[in-house]
Structure formats: structure tokens, C-alpha cells
Design a protein around this motif. Structure first.
Motif, short mmCIF file in Angstrom:
data_model
loop_
_atom_site.label_atom_id
_atom_site.label_comp_id
_atom_site.label_asym_id
_atom_site.label_seq_id
_atom_site.Cartn_x
_atom_site.Cartn_y
_atom_site.Cartn_z
N GLU A 177 119.77 88.01 71.07
CA GLU A 177 120.31 86.79 71.90
C GLU A 177 119.38 86.15 72.71
O GLU A 177 119.38 84.69 72.96
CB GLU A 177 121.57 87.41 72.51
CG GLU A 177 122.34 86.56 73.22
CD GLU A 177 123.83 87.07 73.60
OE1 GLU A 177 124.92 86.12 73.75
OE2 GLU A 177 124.10 88.14 73.55
N GLU A 178 118.52 86.90 73.59
CA GLU A 178 117.58 86.19 74.38
C GLU A 178 116.46 85.18 73.56
O GLU A 178 116.24 84.02 74.06
CB GLU A 178 116.66 87.09 75.00
CG GLU A 178 115.35 86.69 76.02
CD GLU A 178 114.61 87.58 76.61
OE1 GLU A 178 113.66 87.28 77.33
OE2 GLU A 178 115.07 88.92 76.32
N ALA A 179 116.19 85.71 72.27
CA ALA A 179 115.47 84.72 71.47
C ALA A 179 115.88 83.55 71.09
O ALA A 179 115.50 82.40 71.30
CB ALA A 179 115.06 85.72 70.14
N ALA A 180 117.32 83.84 70.75
CA ALA A 180 118.02 82.45 70.67
C ALA A 180 117.96 81.66 71.84
O ALA A 180 118.09 80.05 71.86
CB ALA A 180 119.48 82.49 70.10
N ALA A 181 118.33 81.71 72.94
CA ALA A 181 118.16 81.22 74.22
C ALA A 181 116.90 80.53 74.50
O ALA A 181 116.83 79.42 74.76
CB ALA A 181 118.41 82.00 75.47
N ARG A 182 115.68 81.31 74.18
CA ARG A 182 114.49 80.92 74.38
C ARG A 182 114.15 79.58 73.45
O ARG A 182 113.40 78.53 73.59
CB ARG A 182 113.47 81.72 74.11
CG ARG A 182 113.32 82.85 75.19
CD ARG A 182 112.52 84.11 74.84
NE ARG A 182 111.20 83.59 74.72
CZ ARG A 182 110.03 84.56 74.36
NH1 ARG A 182 110.48 85.86 74.07
NH2 ARG A 182 108.88 84.06 74.43
N LEU A 183 114.86 79.51 72.24
CA LEU A 183 114.52 78.38 71.22
C LEU A 183 115.72 77.55 71.49
O LEU A 183 115.48 76.65 70.66
CB LEU A 183 114.74 79.20 70.02
CG LEU A 183 113.51 80.18 69.53
CD1 LEU A 183 113.82 80.70 68.19
CD2 LEU A 183 112.15 79.47 69.54
N GLY A 184 116.40 77.60 72.27
CA GLY A 184 117.59 76.69 72.66
C GLY A 184 118.60 76.66 71.27
O GLY A 184 119.28 75.46 71.27
N LEU A 185 119.07 77.84 70.78
CA LEU A 185 119.77 77.70 69.60
C LEU A 185 121.05 78.49 69.86
O LEU A 185 120.95 79.52 70.76
CB LEU A 185 119.05 78.32 68.46
CG LEU A 185 118.07 77.69 67.99
CD1 LEU A 185 117.01 78.43 66.80
CD2 LEU A 185 118.13 76.10 67.62
N ALA A 186 122.30 78.23 69.28
CA ALA A 186 123.30 78.99 69.37
C ALA A 186 123.04 80.43 68.52
O ALA A 186 121.93 80.57 68.00
CB ALA A 186 124.51 78.26 68.56
N TYR A 187 123.87 81.49 68.90
CA TYR A 187 123.38 82.80 68.34
C TYR A 187 124.48 83.37 67.56
O TYR A 187 125.84 83.17 67.93
CB TYR A 187 123.19 83.76 69.65
CG TYR A 187 123.17 85.11 69.36
CD1 TYR A 187 121.85 85.54 68.52
CD2 TYR A 187 123.74 85.98 69.62
CE1 TYR A 187 121.65 86.75 68.32
CE2 TYR A 187 123.64 87.60 69.29
CZ TYR A 187 122.47 87.84 68.50
OH TYR A 187 122.12 89.26 68.02
N GLU A 188 124.09 83.92 66.19
CA GLU A 188 125.03 84.72 65.49
C GLU A 188 124.26 85.95 65.07
O GLU A 188 123.21 86.05 64.59
CB GLU A 188 125.45 83.78 64.26
CG GLU A 188 126.36 84.51 63.40
CD GLU A 188 126.67 83.67 62.08
OE1 GLU A 188 127.27 84.33 61.30
OE2 GLU A 188 126.22 82.26 62.42
N ARG A 189 125.17 86.89 65.03
CA ARG A 189 124.58 88.17 64.63
C ARG A 189 125.47 88.61 63.49
O ARG A 189 126.61 88.71 63.32
CB ARG A 189 124.69 89.26 65.79
CG ARG A 189 124.30 90.68 65.07
CD ARG A 189 124.81 91.70 66.37
NE ARG A 189 124.34 93.07 65.92
CZ ARG A 189 124.71 94.04 65.15
NH1 ARG A 189 125.66 93.67 64.44
NH2 ARG A 189 124.02 95.16 64.80
N ARG A 190 124.92 89.18 62.27
CA ARG A 190 125.29 89.72 61.27
C ARG A 190 124.74 91.06 60.95
O ARG A 190 123.65 91.24 60.83
CB ARG A 190 125.09 88.73 59.76
CG ARG A 190 125.71 87.33 60.10
CD ARG A 190 125.31 86.76 58.86
NE ARG A 190 125.51 85.24 59.08
CZ ARG A 190 125.13 84.27 58.28
NH1 ARG A 190 124.29 84.28 57.26
NH2 ARG A 190 125.58 82.98 58.44
N SER A 191 125.68 92.01 60.82
CA SER A 191 125.24 93.27 60.38
C SER A 191 125.13 93.57 58.82
O SER A 191 126.15 93.36 58.22
CB SER A 191 126.34 94.25 60.73
OG SER A 191 125.82 96.02 60.73
#
Length: 207
Positions: A177-191
Motif C-alpha cells: 500500500e505504501e508503494a502504491a502511495a509512492r507511485l501515486g496510484l490507487a491500491y488493490e490487493r488480490r490473494s
């Protein structure tokens, strides 16, 4: 790795070689331990070959040629990985089987499932490995450590960072989630778990 016993050897009395991308080491070893596949030997090539995909076919051929006589069979745990079909052609010429798929994002989610996401051209994918190695394999190679202003140019057409999670690890979830924020992107997690890697290795383990 300890010398295989009679009970853990392949059909010819030799173990089976898994020649893998270093980015898959944790997952491969987890599946080996989980299933008791002690006759499978893992040899990894450097994960940083992904930064120069044209080098992957030659590296795979060199390793197969050097090691195959010691093994019953050889399986290549690389997808196409940006080689434009050259790795598949090389594996065919060598007579060894490689896992299907354009890249590990696809076979971790399951190639059929991933192919159905034809509307995801604005998604940027990470796996467990890439979350752990985000700086080494994403941030620094793209020059964002030196030129952070490039971020909005490089990711101008991306909208979402999709974390394809092999494990349930809150620390990795937070890092993704932190990586998404650093890239300026929305975040989605899929297991996804291990996706198509698990049945491919199960077939390799058959004696």
C-alpha cells in the motif's frame, strides 16, 4: 542440499532440477516443503536478469547444458518474462519444459484468470517478491530515487497498483500500500496464493 536418498530420487535414480528465476525462490521452496518434494532440487538464476530480459535465454541455456546430466529431468520456472518468445524457443530446442504464461503476474493469478482481465492495461502489478524488493527492482531502476519528478511521466497512464499476494502477511500488505502511495496510484490487493506454479511443480514432482 543433502544427497537424495533412494526414496527421493526421480525415475532414473537422479533428482529433478527446477531451474528458476531468483524472484520465485521463496515460493518454490515453500511448495517443496509443503508437499515433501525432497527429490526436487532448486537452482536459481539472478532475479536481476529481469532488468535485461534479452539475457535470460542464454543464461537458461548455459545452466541447463551445464547441469542436466546430473538430473532425471529439468523444468524451467520462468514465464516468457519479456523475451518475446525467445525463451520458449530455446527451451523447446533444449527439450525442457517451462511454465506457461507471459510473466509471473499471470501464472500467480492463474493464466486463464489473468487473461480475462483485458481491461487492466492501466494496472501496475507487484508480487510478494517485488513488494519486498520494491526499491531495488522498481524505484531505483526507473531512476525515481534520483529523479522523483519522473514518476508522473512514467506512470501517467497507470491508475491502480495491484498487489498479487502469495501469502497473507500484514507487513507486506502495508509495504504494498505504501508503494502504491509512492507511485501515486490507487491500491488493490488480490490473494492469489501460488496460482499455476503449484500444479506445474506437482507435475514436475511426479516420479
Amino acid at each position: 542440499m543433502p544427497e537424495p536418498t533412494t526414496e527421493t530420487r526421480g525415475r532414473t535414480g537422479k533428482p529433478v532440477l527446477l531451474l528458476a528465476c531468483g524472484a520465485l525462490a521463496r515460493e518454490v521452496l515453500a511448495l517443496v516443503e509443503m508437499n515433501g518434494w525432497t527429490h526436487l532440487d532448486l537452482h536459481c538464476l539472478p532475479a536481476k536478469l529481469h532488468l535485461e530480459p534479452a539475457r535470460i535465454p542464454d543464461a537458461v541455456e548455459e545452466a541447463v547444458t551445464r547441469m542436466r546430466d546430473a538430473y532425471d529431468r529439468v523444468y524451467v520456472l520462468y514465464a516468457d518474462c519479456g523475451t518475446g518468445g525467445l525463451l520458449q524457443a530455446r527451451c523447446d530446442a533444449l527439450g525442457v519444459e517451462m511454465i506457461a504464461g507471459p510473466h509471473c503476474y499471470s501464472f500467480f493469478e492463474g493464466n486463464a484468470t489473468f487473461a480475462a482481465h483485458d481491461d487492466e492495461i492501466t494496472s501496475f502489478y507487484l508480487t510478494d517478491f517485488l513488494v519486498r524488493q520494491f526499491d531495488a527492482f522498481v524505484w531505483k531502476p526507473m531512476g525515481l530515487d534520483r529523479h522523483p519528478q519522473l514518476r508522473d511521466q512514467i506512470f501517467a497512464h497507470y491508475e491502480t497498483l495491484v498487489y498479487l499476494a502469495q501469502t497473507d502477511d500484514p507487513a507486506l500488505d502495508g509495504a504494498a500500500e505504501e508503494a502504491a502511495a509512492r507511485l501515486g496510484l490507487a491500491y488493490e490487493r488480490r490473494s492469489t496464493g501460488y496460482g499455476d506454479l503449484a500444479p506445474f511443480m506437482a507435475r514436475a514432482a511426479q516420479m
